[in-house]
Design an enzyme around this catalytic site. Structure first.
Site: not given
Length: 200
Positions: A9, A13-14, A16, A88, A90, A182, A185
């Protein structure tokens, strides 16, 4: 049959929270999950996975030198592991993602990875790139932009709360440093930031 999962995400976004819920579900059934988080991200304290809604759990940490296959093979010998949950993700290296695939395929331990897909410049993180390439299953964890559309991008903020476009790929931070947007933006914010850089 064990699988390699990538739950990805943007910021806030939650991820964890979902990881900690998964750990709770395993424990509730008498199984032992093994939790790992990035050594580099110690915002919640060293060796801790914490959610913005206030739940947390201890975890071991990984750095880019750790061989995950050797670690989990050793752990599995001393105590059965139901799954490995990685926060984490990534920050994993390419080699570590392949080590996790070996954990799944050779040790039959499910590996559930949670992490960001792209950085503040819209580029894939190295760990995310390989997870997107080889994971058995992927799931997007959704959050929203200020406009109400799905947020898929993240922008980095400076000390004044202004969007910036330059810097190292990795800079640890939370709501004070990043905002989820998004694509529309995000593009607008990046364009405005580049105009400001040019004018100054």
């Amino acid at each position: 049959m064990a699988k390699l999962f990538f739950n990805y995400s943007t910021m806030n976004a939650g991820k964890s929270t979902i990881l900690l819920q998964a750990a709770h579900n395993y424990e509730e059934r008498g199984m032992v999950p093994y939790l790992l988080t990035a050594e580099i991200d110690n915002r919640s304290g060293e060796g801790k996975i914490a959610s913005r809604i206030g739940i947390e759990k201890r975890a071991d940490t990984f750095n880019d030198r750790l061989n995950l296959y050797n670690l989990l093979k050793s752990k599995q010998k001393s105590s059965p592991i139901a799954c490995v949950l990685i926060d984490e993700a990534q920050f994993l290296t390419k080699e570590q993602v392949w080590q996790l695939a070996k954990v799944v395929d050779n040790l039959n331990i499910p590996a559930l990875c949670y992490g960001l897909r792209v950085d503040f410049q819209g580029e894939l993180f190295p760990g995310s790139r390989v997870l997107l390439s080889i994971a058995d299953e992927m799931r997007e964890i959704k959050t929203i932009c200020h406009c109400g559309k799905k947020a898929t991008m993240v922008a980095r903020l400076n000390e004044e709360g202004k969007v910036i476009t330059k810097g190292q790929q990795i800079q640890i931070g939370g709501n004070e440093s990043y905002i989820s947007l998004c694509r529309l933006h995000w593009c607008e914010e990046i364009e405005n930031a580049n105009i400001s850089d040019y004018q100054s």
